[in-house]
Design an enzyme around this catalytic site. Structure first.
Site, PDB file in Angstrom:
ATOM      1  N   ASP A   1      51.562 100.939  39.845  1.00 40.67           N
ATOM      2  CA  ASP A   1      52.949 101.351  39.574  1.00 40.67           C
ATOM      3  C   ASP A   1      53.948 100.403  40.229  1.00 40.67           C
ATOM      4  O   ASP A   1      53.823 100.087  41.419  1.00 40.67           O
ATOM      5  CB  ASP A   1      53.202 102.767  40.110  1.00 40.67           C
ATOM      6  CG  ASP A   1      52.452 103.830  39.313  1.00 40.67           C
ATOM      7  OD1 ASP A   1      52.501 103.771  38.078  1.00 40.67           O
ATOM      8  OD2 ASP A   1      51.825 104.713  39.926  1.00 40.67           O
TER       9      ASP A   1
ATOM     10  N   ASP B   1      48.246  96.579  43.237  1.00 40.12           N
ATOM     11  CA  ASP B   1      48.747  97.932  43.054  1.00 40.12           C
ATOM     12  C   ASP B   1      49.052  98.063  41.545  1.00 40.12           C
ATOM     13  O   ASP B   1      49.039  97.065  40.819  1.00 40.12           O
ATOM     14  CB  ASP B   1      50.007  98.112  43.905  1.00 40.12           C
ATOM     15  CG  ASP B   1      50.699  99.432  43.646  1.00 40.12           C
ATOM     16  OD1 ASP B   1      50.007 100.462  43.571  1.00 40.12           O
ATOM     17  OD2 ASP B   1      51.932  99.428  43.493  1.00 40.12           O
TER      18      ASP B   1
END
Length: 241
Positions: free
Chosen positions: A10, A8
């Site tokens: 963020d 991922d």
């Protein structure tokens, strides 16, 4: 055969949410109340489109946004992790699946000179239009009812794995590194040999903990991390095996 690392972006690669971070470019570093209130659950990308339009209308230009985005700190240990992966690229393929956008991710990876580590980046496509405004589109449409309208990370991961296997590229295992609610869907569908690596204290870890308390079965193993250095030591363990 390699191990596939799925990241991922963020609050995983960077220690911030890039979409909320960009608000510091707004006048007084905040959005008007009516713009804040226009968000509807599941439609974050549309909301960010309005935020980018507002920033553009307020005269915020590309170079100012780029300065803000590239000033976001990396999550502790991530630089070390990427350095480790680069040295061992013969053992790993790396992809990013993120609900951020292509412009922000490109800026961050290029500024830190980590672009070469990633084989693919899957995220909402973004670009500056002729007015100098940043525009963003949904990554895809899907029918998963657990995920936001614009992105089901599990659909993306499965499509990627299918394409790879058509090229006769198969992986010994998948290691999924994330933090958020939209990482739950792909993580719960990992297989027996795979590893889910949720960031400690974030939504993904809390959700997986709740699921295990309710005895909801998960095939993969779960290894919690706070720093990229802990991820390195687990990867070293996997490649020794």
């Amino acid at each position: 055969m390699k191990i596939l690392l799925v990241f991922d972006f963020d609050n995983t690669i960077i220690d911030e949410n890039s979409d909320t971070w960009i608000v510091q470019c707004a006048p007084d570093k905040k959005l008007p109340i009516e713009l804040q209130d226009s968000y509807q659950k599941g439609f974050w990308t549309e909301f960010m489109g309005r935020v980018f339009k507002y920033l553009g209308d307020e005269g915020v230009r590309e170079d100012e946004m780029k300065r803000a985005v590239t000033s976001m700190p990396f999550t502790p240990g991530m630089v070390e992790l990427f350095t480790f992966v680069r040295k061992n690229k013969d053992k790993f393929d790396c992809i990013i699946i993120s609900d951020s956008n292509s412009v922000f991710i490109d800026w961050v990876l290029e500024a830190a000179n980590f672009y070469d580590i990633f084989d693919k980046v899957f995220t909402n496509p973004a670009a500056f239009n002729s007015n100098g405004h940043l525009t963003v589109e949904n990554y895809h449409a899907h029918s998963c009812n657990r995920c936001p309208k614009n992105l089901c990370k599990n659909v993306v991961l499965v499509e990627f794995l299918n394409k790879q296997s058509q090229q006769e590229v198969n992986y010994t295992q998948i290691v999924y590194i994330g933090d958020g609610g939209n990482d739950v869907c792909p993580v719960t569908l990992l297989k027996k040999n795979d590893v889910a690596m949720p960031r400690k204290g974030y939504t993904l870890q809390k959700t997986l903990t709740r699921m295990s308390q309710k005895l909801e079965p998960m095939e993969s193993s779960v290894v919690v991390w706070s720093s990229g250095v802990e991820i390195i030591s687990h990867l070293k363990f996997l490649i020794k095996e």
